[in-house]
Design a protein around this motif. Sequence first.
Motif, mmCIF file in Angstrom:
data_model
loop_
_atom_site.group_PDB
_atom_site.id
_atom_site.type_symbol
_atom_site.label_atom_id
_atom_site.label_comp_id
_atom_site.label_asym_id
_atom_site.label_seq_id
_atom_site.Cartn_x
_atom_site.Cartn_y
_atom_site.Cartn_z
ATOM 1 N N GLU A 66 0.828 -1.206 0.000
ATOM 2 C CA GLU A 66 0.000 0.000 0.000
ATOM 3 C C GLU A 66 0.862 1.256 0.000
ATOM 4 O O GLU A 66 0.549 2.234 -0.684
ATOM 5 N N ASN A 67 1.948 1.225 0.754
ATOM 6 C CA ASN A 67 2.839 2.383 0.781
ATOM 7 C C ASN A 67 3.488 2.619 -0.581
ATOM 8 O O ASN A 67 3.570 3.757 -1.063
ATOM 9 N N ARG A 68 3.964 1.541 -1.196
ATOM 10 C CA ARG A 68 4.569 1.672 -2.528
ATOM 11 C C ARG A 68 3.537 2.119 -3.557
ATOM 12 O O ARG A 68 3.849 2.889 -4.467
ATOM 13 N N LEU A 69 2.310 1.638 -3.396
ATOM 14 C CA LEU A 69 1.240 2.031 -4.307
ATOM 15 C C LEU A 69 0.926 3.514 -4.183
ATOM 16 O O LEU A 69 0.702 4.202 -5.183
ATOM 17 N N ALA A 70 0.936 4.012 -2.966
ATOM 18 C CA ALA A 70 0.683 5.447 -2.757
ATOM 19 C C ALA A 70 1.748 6.289 -3.447
ATOM 20 O O ALA A 70 1.435 7.300 -4.093
ATOM 21 N N PHE A 71 3.007 5.876 -3.336
ATOM 22 C CA PHE A 71 4.088 6.602 -4.018
ATOM 23 C C PHE A 71 3.935 6.508 -5.534
ATOM 24 O O PHE A 71 4.171 7.484 -6.256
ATOM 25 N N ALA A 72 3.542 5.329 -6.024
ATOM 26 C CA ALA A 72 3.373 5.139 -7.473
ATOM 27 C C ALA A 72 2.243 6.015 -8.001
ATOM 28 O O ALA A 72 2.346 6.601 -9.086
ATOM 29 N N ARG A 73 1.159 6.115 -7.254
ATOM 30 C CA ARG A 73 0.046 6.980 -7.658
ATOM 31 C C ARG A 73 0.489 8.439 -7.735
ATOM 32 O O ARG A 73 0.133 9.158 -8.667
ATOM 33 N N GLN A 74 1.235 8.860 -6.728
ATOM 34 C CA GLN A 74 1.694 10.246 -6.712
ATOM 35 C C GLN A 74 2.624 10.526 -7.888
ATOM 36 O O GLN A 74 2.538 11.576 -8.537
ATOM 37 N N ALA A 75 3.520 9.582 -8.161
ATOM 38 C CA ALA A 75 4.442 9.746 -9.285
ATOM 39 C C ALA A 75 3.679 9.818 -10.602
ATOM 40 O O ALA A 75 4.002 10.626 -11.483
ATOM 41 N N TYR A 76 2.655 8.985 -10.741
ATOM 42 C CA TYR A 76 1.838 9.003 -11.960
ATOM 43 C C TYR A 76 1.132 10.349 -12.110
ATOM 44 O O TYR A 76 1.170 10.967 -13.179
ATOM 45 N N ASN A 77 0.480 10.813 -11.035
ATOM 46 C CA ASN A 77 -0.247 12.076 -11.115
ATOM 47 C C ASN A 77 0.681 13.257 -11.392
ATOM 48 O O ASN A 77 0.331 14.177 -12.136
ATOM 49 N N ASP A 78 1.882 13.222 -10.807
ATOM 50 C CA ASP A 78 2.854 14.287 -11.082
ATOM 51 C C ASP A 78 3.281 14.272 -12.547
ATOM 52 O O ASP A 78 3.426 15.322 -13.184
ATOM 53 N N ALA A 79 3.497 13.068 -13.093
ATOM 54 C CA ALA A 79 3.911 12.943 -14.489
ATOM 55 C C ALA A 79 2.803 13.392 -15.439
ATOM 56 O O ALA A 79 3.054 14.037 -16.459
ATOM 57 N N VAL A 80 1.573 13.061 -15.096
ATOM 58 C CA VAL A 80 0.424 13.497 -15.910
ATOM 59 C C VAL A 80 0.312 15.016 -15.893
ATOM 60 O O VAL A 80 0.075 15.646 -16.929
ATOM 61 N N MET A 81 0.493 15.609 -14.722
ATOM 62 C CA MET A 81 0.405 17.072 -14.630
ATOM 63 C C MET A 81 1.476 17.741 -15.487
ATOM 64 O O MET A 81 1.196 18.721 -16.193
ATOM 65 N N ALA A 82 2.701 17.227 -15.424
ATOM 66 C CA ALA A 82 3.791 17.809 -16.214
ATOM 67 C C ALA A 82 3.485 17.705 -17.703
ATOM 68 O O ALA A 82 3.706 18.658 -18.468
ATOM 69 N N TYR A 83 2.966 16.557 -18.117
ATOM 70 C CA TYR A 83 2.620 16.352 -19.527
ATOM 71 C C TYR A 83 1.490 17.290 -19.950
ATOM 72 O O TYR A 83 1.573 17.957 -20.995
ATOM 73 N N ASN A 84 0.406 17.319 -19.157
ATOM 74 C CA ASN A 84 -0.739 18.164 -19.510
ATOM 75 C C ASN A 84 -0.368 19.639 -19.532
ATOM 76 O O ASN A 84 -0.828 20.394 -20.394
ATOM 77 N N ASN A 85 0.456 20.062 -18.585
ATOM 78 C CA ASN A 85 0.890 21.463 -18.582
ATOM 79 C C ASN A 85 1.631 21.809 -19.868
ATOM 80 O O ASN A 85 1.394 22.860 -20.482
#
Length: 201
Positions: free
Chosen positions: A139-158
């Motif tokens: 669960e902890n690793r999953l939380a980090f993976a989700r955050q990394a994904y959302n950060d990457a999506v934001m950078a791409y969309n921006n």
Amino acid sequence: MFSFLIPLGLIALAVAWAVGTYNRLVALRNAWRNAFAQIDVQLQRRFELIPNLVETAKRYLAHESETLEAVIAARGAAVSGLAAAKGKAGDPDAMARLGRAEGALEGALGRLMMVSEAYPELKADRTMAQLTEELTSTENRLAFARQAYNDAVMAYNNRREMFPSSLVAGNFGFEPASMLSIPADRREMREAPQVRFGESA
């Protein structure tokens, strides 16, 4: 002569900029796709742990069959949600479906953990303790993976939305990507289940 070279120079600069922008968008798109692949890895790991967790708990929770069945049903829905999302990573509908399925699974797991607190023998079971420790780590690793994904999506969309990059994005099919969102009114979707089976009763 020079009047002829100036337009050529401007064209060359424009082409170089367009190529650079295109390549940057590709790199950013690949980054969020790779980040989603890391979510996939952690979700698969959690899916593998859950049947063993339920099977171990079943020996002690004879009167909690509804709770156990809810976990298995939620796991099945989450597996389906992930399968759909893997083919359409970043798609708004796929990400929303996956988010809802994952929230329901996390909620079901949370309820199982709360019910289990009332069974000292289950809390003392070594297999259960190992499984819940692995689940917490996942669960902890999953939380980090989700955050990394959302950060990457934001950078791409921006990048794809900002002018003048938007000119290249619009002409070369760089579609927007959706984050893996967690509804604010679902507490169980924001927090990993609190497991304390390793502690003394």
